[in-house]
Enzyme design. Sequence first.
Site, short mmCIF file in Angstrom:
data_model
loop_
_atom_site.label_atom_id
_atom_site.label_comp_id
_atom_site.label_asym_id
_atom_site.label_seq_id
_atom_site.Cartn_x
_atom_site.Cartn_y
_atom_site.Cartn_z
N GLY A 33 5.18 7.94 -5.15
CA GLY A 33 4.32 6.77 -4.99
C GLY A 33 3.83 6.63 -3.56
N ASN A 34 3.28 5.48 -3.25
CA ASN A 34 2.82 5.21 -1.89
C ASN A 34 3.00 3.72 -1.58
OD1 ASN A 34 0.17 3.72 -2.46
ND2 ASN A 34 -0.05 5.57 -3.69
#
Length: 233
Positions: A33-34
């Site tokens: 993810g980020n």
Amino acid sequence: ALALVRPRDLAGRHVVVSAGGTREPLDAVRFLGNRSSGRQGVALAATAAARGARVTLVAAHLSVAAPAGVDVVPVGTADELREAVRVAAKDADAVVMAAAVADFRPLDPATVKIKKRPGAAPPTIALAETVDVLAELASDRLRAGQVVVGFAAETGDAEGSVLEHGQAKARRKGADLLVVNAVGDGLGFGTRDNDVTILRADGSVLTTARGSKETVADAVWDATVALLDEPFQ
Ligand code: CTP
Ligand code: CA
């Protein structure tokens, strides 16, 4: 403070905004993810609604609440985001890609939880590239006259300044506008204030804006409305 009276210059328009950050499954419980909070995209959606637009917000894992009065389409992965954006964009006057979309996804996510094996080497994760949704929208133009807007978070490095990286990206993507966001130094991700330069497709500077994510959002819609009001080429 000044009371901000927004023009209703998006009345009768449908705009699509993507926001947040995608998550690409690694196994049954993990993802790549980020750190995107979705705040800029949410500000864009709220501002467009205040300016009279019908808004579709394609929302990937927002850490803030979606604004009232917009149609929210929740998505998880880059592939789901691509599909939802393209469906909504078919009748959209403008599409703004504010989401942080994964560039790579695990090629073959495990359907069970990956286990540690005593004495064994750590696993290597093969990645596959995702589709560049923005570049695809810019080349497909799902509706005639549709304005396509991208965002780019950049830091300067040995290869070039924030502006130089942004200009190269603007020319590469083919979007009508690229909103270049200087990150690092307390700016950008997770913070409340932004410092942006809005570039045209050829990399030239259209305008700059600094302030809250709402201020930046209004600057983006000002630039978008100006393009929507131009006669068709
Ligand atoms: N974007 C997209 N689809 C992807 C990756 C990015 O639509 N698979 C969009 C983002 O929503 C953003 C713009 O492209 O509007 C720029 O994203 P950015 O990550 O800055 O650009 P990249 O081309 O992915 O380049 P890099 O990450 O290598 O800097
Ligand atoms: Ca990227």
